[in-house]
Scaffold this motif. Structure first.
Motif, PDB file in Angstrom:
ATOM      1  N   VAL A 155     -16.514 -14.772  24.671  1.00 48.36           N
ATOM      2  CA  VAL A 155     -15.715 -15.515  25.654  1.00 48.36           C
ATOM      3  C   VAL A 155     -15.199 -16.823  25.060  1.00 48.36           C
ATOM      4  CG1 VAL A 155     -15.841 -16.780  27.851  1.00 48.36           C
ATOM      5  CG2 VAL A 155     -16.786 -14.473  27.679  1.00 48.36           C
ATOM      6  N   ALA A 156     -16.030 -17.507  24.267  1.00 45.45           N
ATOM      7  CA  ALA A 156     -15.582 -18.735  23.606  1.00 45.45           C
ATOM      8  C   ALA A 156     -14.408 -18.441  22.679  1.00 45.45           C
ATOM      9  CB  ALA A 156     -16.729 -19.366  22.828  1.00 45.45           C
ATOM     10  N   ASN A 157     -14.498 -17.334  21.954  1.00 46.99           N
ATOM     11  CA  ASN A 157     -13.421 -16.925  21.053  1.00 46.99           C
ATOM     12  C   ASN A 157     -12.147 -16.620  21.834  1.00 46.99           C
ATOM     13  OD1 ASN A 157     -12.607 -15.729  18.217  1.00 46.99           O
ATOM     14  ND2 ASN A 157     -12.084 -14.168  19.705  1.00 46.99           N
ATOM     15  N   ASN A 158     -12.283 -15.847  22.908  1.00 49.66           N
ATOM     16  CA  ASN A 158     -11.107 -15.424  23.667  1.00 49.66           C
ATOM     17  C   ASN A 158     -10.511 -16.566  24.495  1.00 49.66           C
ATOM     18  OD1 ASN A 158     -11.361 -12.883  22.612  1.00 49.66           O
ATOM     19  ND2 ASN A 158     -12.356 -12.005  24.408  1.00 49.66           N
ATOM     20  N   LEU A 159     -11.349 -17.525  24.905  1.00 48.29           N
ATOM     21  CA  LEU A 159     -10.832 -18.713  25.593  1.00 48.29           C
ATOM     22  C   LEU A 159      -9.898 -19.477  24.676  1.00 48.29           C
ATOM     23  CD1 LEU A 159     -10.846 -20.781  27.940  1.00 48.29           C
ATOM     24  CD2 LEU A 159     -12.908 -21.777  26.893  1.00 48.29           C
ATOM     25  N   ARG A 160     -10.308 -19.623  23.423  1.00 45.34           N
ATOM     26  CA  ARG A 160      -9.477 -20.306  22.436  1.00 45.34           C
ATOM     27  C   ARG A 160      -8.159 -19.583  22.219  1.00 45.34           C
ATOM     28  NH1 ARG A 160     -11.705 -19.180  16.872  1.00 45.34           N
ATOM     29  NH2 ARG A 160     -10.491 -17.294  17.315  1.00 45.34           N
ATOM     30  N   ASP A 161      -8.186 -18.245  22.295  1.00 49.45           N
ATOM     31  CA  ASP A 161      -7.017 -17.443  21.939  1.00 49.45           C
ATOM     32  C   ASP A 161      -6.137 -17.065  23.123  1.00 49.45           C
ATOM     33  OD1 ASP A 161      -7.800 -17.507  19.307  1.00 49.45           O
ATOM     34  OD2 ASP A 161      -8.795 -15.554  19.360  1.00 49.45           O
ATOM     35  N   ILE A 162      -6.390 -17.606  24.311  1.00 47.18           N
ATOM     36  CA  ILE A 162      -5.592 -17.229  25.481  1.00 47.18           C
ATOM     37  C   ILE A 162      -4.093 -17.404  25.230  1.00 47.18           C
ATOM     38  CG2 ILE A 162      -4.969 -17.931  27.840  1.00 47.18           C
ATOM     39  CD1 ILE A 162      -7.908 -18.215  28.469  1.00 47.18           C
ATOM     40  N   PRO A 163      -3.619 -18.544  24.704  1.00 41.97           N
ATOM     41  CA  PRO A 163      -2.161 -18.696  24.506  1.00 41.97           C
ATOM     42  C   PRO A 163      -1.564 -17.639  23.582  1.00 41.97           C
ATOM     43  CG  PRO A 163      -3.243 -20.827  24.394  1.00 41.97           C
ATOM     44  CD  PRO A 163      -4.334 -19.800  24.390  1.00 41.97           C
ATOM     45  N   SER A 164      -2.207 -17.388  22.431  1.00 40.98           N
ATOM     46  CA  SER A 164      -1.661 -16.412  21.488  1.00 40.98           C
ATOM     47  C   SER A 164      -1.795 -14.990  22.022  1.00 40.98           C
ATOM     48  CB  SER A 164      -2.358 -16.535  20.125  1.00 40.98           C
ATOM     49  OG  SER A 164      -3.745 -16.301  20.234  1.00 40.98           O
ATOM     50  N   ASP A 165      -2.880 -14.702  22.747  1.00 48.71           N
ATOM     51  CA  ASP A 165      -3.048 -13.362  23.306  1.00 48.71           C
ATOM     52  C   ASP A 165      -2.028 -13.093  24.406  1.00 48.71           C
ATOM     53  OD1 ASP A 165      -5.108 -12.776  21.606  1.00 48.71           O
ATOM     54  OD2 ASP A 165      -6.701 -13.276  23.018  1.00 48.71           O
ATOM     55  N   LEU A 166      -1.686 -14.105  25.170  1.00 48.86           N
ATOM     56  CA  LEU A 166      -0.636 -13.957  26.174  1.00 48.86           C
ATOM     57  C   LEU A 166       0.696 -13.623  25.521  1.00 48.86           C
ATOM     58  CD1 LEU A 166      -1.392 -16.865  28.686  1.00 48.86           C
ATOM     59  CD2 LEU A 166      -1.272 -14.429  29.248  1.00 48.86           C
ATOM     60  N   ASP A 167       0.992 -14.273  24.412  1.00 44.53           N
ATOM     61  CA  ASP A 167       2.262 -14.044  23.719  1.00 44.53           C
ATOM     62  C   ASP A 167       2.362 -12.643  23.147  1.00 44.53           C
ATOM     63  OD1 ASP A 167       3.088 -16.608  24.288  1.00 44.53           O
ATOM     64  OD2 ASP A 167       2.452 -17.443  22.356  1.00 44.53           O
ATOM     65  N   GLY A 203       0.585  -9.947  24.259  1.00 48.48           N
ATOM     66  CA  GLY A 203       0.272  -8.907  25.234  1.00 48.48           C
ATOM     67  C   GLY A 203      -1.139  -8.369  25.141  1.00 48.48           C
ATOM     68  N   LYS A 204      -2.039  -9.103  24.506  1.00 41.24           N
ATOM     69  CA  LYS A 204      -3.436  -8.688  24.394  1.00 41.24           C
ATOM     70  C   LYS A 204      -4.183  -9.153  25.644  1.00 41.24           C
ATOM     71  CE  LYS A 204      -7.414  -8.937  21.257  1.00 41.24           C
ATOM     72  NZ  LYS A 204      -7.918  -9.483  19.970  1.00 41.24           N
ATOM     73  N   ARG A 205      -4.569  -8.209  26.492  1.00 35.78           N
ATOM     74  CA  ARG A 205      -5.181  -8.541  27.782  1.00 35.78           C
ATOM     75  C   ARG A 205      -6.705  -8.550  27.665  1.00 35.78           C
ATOM     76  NH1 ARG A 205      -2.764  -8.650  32.502  1.00 35.78           N
ATOM     77  NH2 ARG A 205      -4.532  -7.646  33.554  1.00 35.78           N
ATOM     78  N   THR A 206      -7.229  -9.630  27.120  1.00 39.88           N
ATOM     79  CA  THR A 206      -8.684  -9.812  27.111  1.00 39.88           C
ATOM     80  C   THR A 206      -9.125 -10.231  28.512  1.00 39.88           C
ATOM     81  OG1 THR A 206      -8.512 -12.137  26.509  1.00 39.88           O
ATOM     82  CG2 THR A 206      -8.596 -10.542  24.707  1.00 39.88           C
ATOM     83  N   LEU A 207     -10.414 -10.258  28.733  1.00 30.88           N
ATOM     84  CA  LEU A 207     -10.915 -10.702  30.034  1.00 30.88           C
ATOM     85  C   LEU A 207     -10.513 -12.145  30.288  1.00 30.88           C
ATOM     86  CD1 LEU A 207     -12.591 -10.068  32.544  1.00 30.88           C
ATOM     87  CD2 LEU A 207     -14.635 -10.795  31.290  1.00 30.88           C
ATOM     88  N   ALA A 208     -10.464 -12.957  29.229  1.00 33.54           N
ATOM     89  CA  ALA A 208     -10.052 -14.353  29.381  1.00 33.54           C
ATOM     90  C   ALA A 208      -8.613 -14.450  29.859  1.00 33.54           C
ATOM     91  CB  ALA A 208     -10.221 -15.096  28.053  1.00 33.54           C
ATOM     92  N   VAL A 209      -7.753 -13.584  29.362  1.00 31.24           N
ATOM     93  CA  VAL A 209      -6.356 -13.569  29.802  1.00 31.24           C
ATOM     94  C   VAL A 209      -6.277 -13.155  31.265  1.00 31.24           C
ATOM     95  CG1 VAL A 209      -4.149 -12.374  29.524  1.00 31.24           C
ATOM     96  CG2 VAL A 209      -5.390 -13.182  27.505  1.00 31.24           C
ATOM     97  N   VAL A 210      -7.071 -12.160  31.639  1.00 31.33           N
ATOM     98  CA  VAL A 210      -7.062 -11.676  33.022  1.00 31.33           C
ATOM     99  C   VAL A 210      -7.573 -12.751  33.985  1.00 31.33           C
ATOM    100  CG1 VAL A 210      -8.037  -9.978  34.605  1.00 31.33           C
ATOM    101  CG2 VAL A 210      -7.309  -9.272  32.321  1.00 31.33           C
ATOM    102  N   LEU A 211      -8.657 -13.418  33.617  1.00 34.50           N
ATOM    103  CA  LEU A 211      -9.261 -14.425  34.494  1.00 34.50           C
ATOM    104  C   LEU A 211      -8.472 -15.728  34.515  1.00 34.50           C
ATOM    105  CD1 LEU A 211     -13.070 -14.028  33.675  1.00 34.50           C
ATOM    106  CD2 LEU A 211     -11.840 -13.185  35.689  1.00 34.50           C
ATOM    107  N   GLY A 212      -7.875 -16.074  33.387  1.00 31.34           N
ATOM    108  CA  GLY A 212      -7.210 -17.372  33.282  1.00 31.34           C
ATOM    109  C   GLY A 212      -8.152 -18.419  32.721  1.00 31.34           C
ATOM    110  N   ASP A 213      -7.595 -19.554  32.355  1.00 29.42           N
ATOM    111  CA  ASP A 213      -8.358 -20.589  31.666  1.00 29.42           C
ATOM    112  C   ASP A 213      -9.535 -21.100  32.499  1.00 29.42           C
ATOM    113  OD1 ASP A 213      -8.055 -22.763  29.265  1.00 29.42           O
ATOM    114  OD2 ASP A 213      -8.718 -23.739  31.104  1.00 29.42           O
ATOM    115  N   THR A 230      -9.497 -27.275  24.098  1.00 30.01           N
ATOM    116  CA  THR A 230      -8.614 -26.145  23.831  1.00 30.01           C
ATOM    117  C   THR A 230      -8.399 -25.989  22.326  1.00 30.01           C
ATOM    118  OG1 THR A 230      -6.649 -27.542  24.011  1.00 30.01           O
ATOM    119  CG2 THR A 230      -7.375 -26.418  26.012  1.00 30.01           C
ATOM    120  N   GLY A 231      -7.821 -24.854  21.935  1.00 27.87           N
ATOM    121  CA  GLY A 231      -7.400 -24.628  20.556  1.00 27.87           C
ATOM    122  C   GLY A 231      -8.490 -24.889  19.538  1.00 27.87           C
ATOM    123  N   PRO A 232      -8.161 -25.636  18.471  1.00 25.46           N
ATOM    124  CA  PRO A 232      -9.132 -25.912  17.408  1.00 25.46           C
ATOM    125  C   PRO A 232     -10.387 -26.624  17.899  1.00 25.46           C
ATOM    126  CG  PRO A 232      -6.914 -26.478  16.691  1.00 25.46           C
ATOM    127  CD  PRO A 232      -6.831 -26.182  18.158  1.00 25.46           C
TER     128      PRO A 232
END
Length: 290
Positions: A187-199, A201-211, A261-263
């Motif tokens: 989840v920590a990894n996917n939280l960091r990657d929400i912006p790039s995964d949104l771009d 189209g990678k729908r991780t649970l973090a993308v589905v739930l939101g920040d 966020t991010g780095p």
């Protein structure tokens, strides 16, 4: 050509605590119930480490050929960065997964439980199809479910079972803690990657739930295992040693809840993985000694 250092970085060594932790926890439960079997523990460790490195290379390959690693904040990706040819990364993945399979067969034969080979086969399929294939489940918000199952009950109780021939209450409790903390790493990894995964189209649970909700989820995944420590201590007081993980998990939790966020989240990923390792090692020692 990728250098040796780049291949090592591509194996994502910071994720190795997720491979070591279940074996420690399962061995500690075994020692606390019946006895510790070092041969079974070493074979289980080879299986676990090989599968984790293999899945890391497999993810690198699959994400790289899809283009989802072209713009990442985290560590080096071999295919996405162009430093290694995709087929070589795929070969590295198959080599590591194959090593894990051989060690798993050896462990099954050593423990006398042939049916564990079937469990190992399911683990191999889960490792590849996390991001591989035409319908990867990691792109459908199911990654955390798989991580909990494979790193928690399967890995911890599998380790205990091959040493004792049973799954104990201590092992079940430890498996829940390990599984949840392993999920927190993802989840920590996917939280960091929400912006790039949104771009991409990678729908991780973090993308589905939101920040915001992902941060709440991370907090729950960190706090509940600490509560499990208290539950385990009712049976084995030494399990309270698991609370030492707070020294690593606390700062990461503060960062996440503060909105980093991010780095800024890269240290959270590292500290969560190390917190998982400390929780598992301390809990295992506590269970064994008690």
């Amino acid at each position: 050509m990728a250098t040796v250092a780049q291949w090592v970085e591509g194996a994502r060594p910071r994720t190795l605590p997720t491979a070591i932790a279940p074996v420690l926890a399962g061995s500690g439960a075994a020692a606390g119930v019946v006895g510790f079997d070092p041969v079974a523990a070493v074979l289980a460790l080879i299986v676990s480490v090989s599968l984790v490195i293999g899945v890391n290379y497999a993810n690198d390959y699959s994400d790289g050929v899809r283009g989802t690693d072209d713009d990442r904040v985290g560590p080096l990706r071999l295919v996405g960065s162009g430093v290694a040819q995709p087929y070589k990364v795929r070969q590295a993945a198959f080599l590591c997964l194959g090593l894990g399979a051989v060690a798993g067969i050896a462990l099954s034969l050593y423990s006398g439980h042939w049916w564990l080979i079937v469990v190992g086969a399911v683990c191999l399929l889960g490792a590849w199809f996390y991001t591989g294939g035409s319908r990867p489940y990691g792109y459908r918000g199911l990654g955390e479910v798989a991580v909990f199952v494979f790193f928690g009950p399967v890995a911890v109780l599998g380790t205990e079972f091959t040493q004792t021939g049973r799954a104990s209450g201590l092992g079940i409790g430890a498996s829940v803690g390990v599984g949840l903390l392993a999920c927190a790493v993802l989840v920590a990894n996917n939280l960091r990657d929400i912006p790039s995964d949104l771009d991409t189209g990678k729908r991780t649970l973090a993308v589905v739930l939101g920040d915001r909700d992902t941060r709440v989820l991370y907090a729950a995944l960190v706090v509940v295992p600490l509560g499990m420590t208290l539950v385990l201590s009712l049976r084995a007081w030494g399990a309270l040693a698991g609370l030492l993980a707070l020294l690593l998990l606390g700062p990461g939790l503060r960062r996440v809840l503060a909105g980093s966020t991010g780095p800024q989240l890269i240290p959270v990923l590292r500290d969560t993985a190390l917190g998982l390792l400390v929780w598992s090692a301390a809990t295992a020692l506590g269970l064994a000694l008690t």
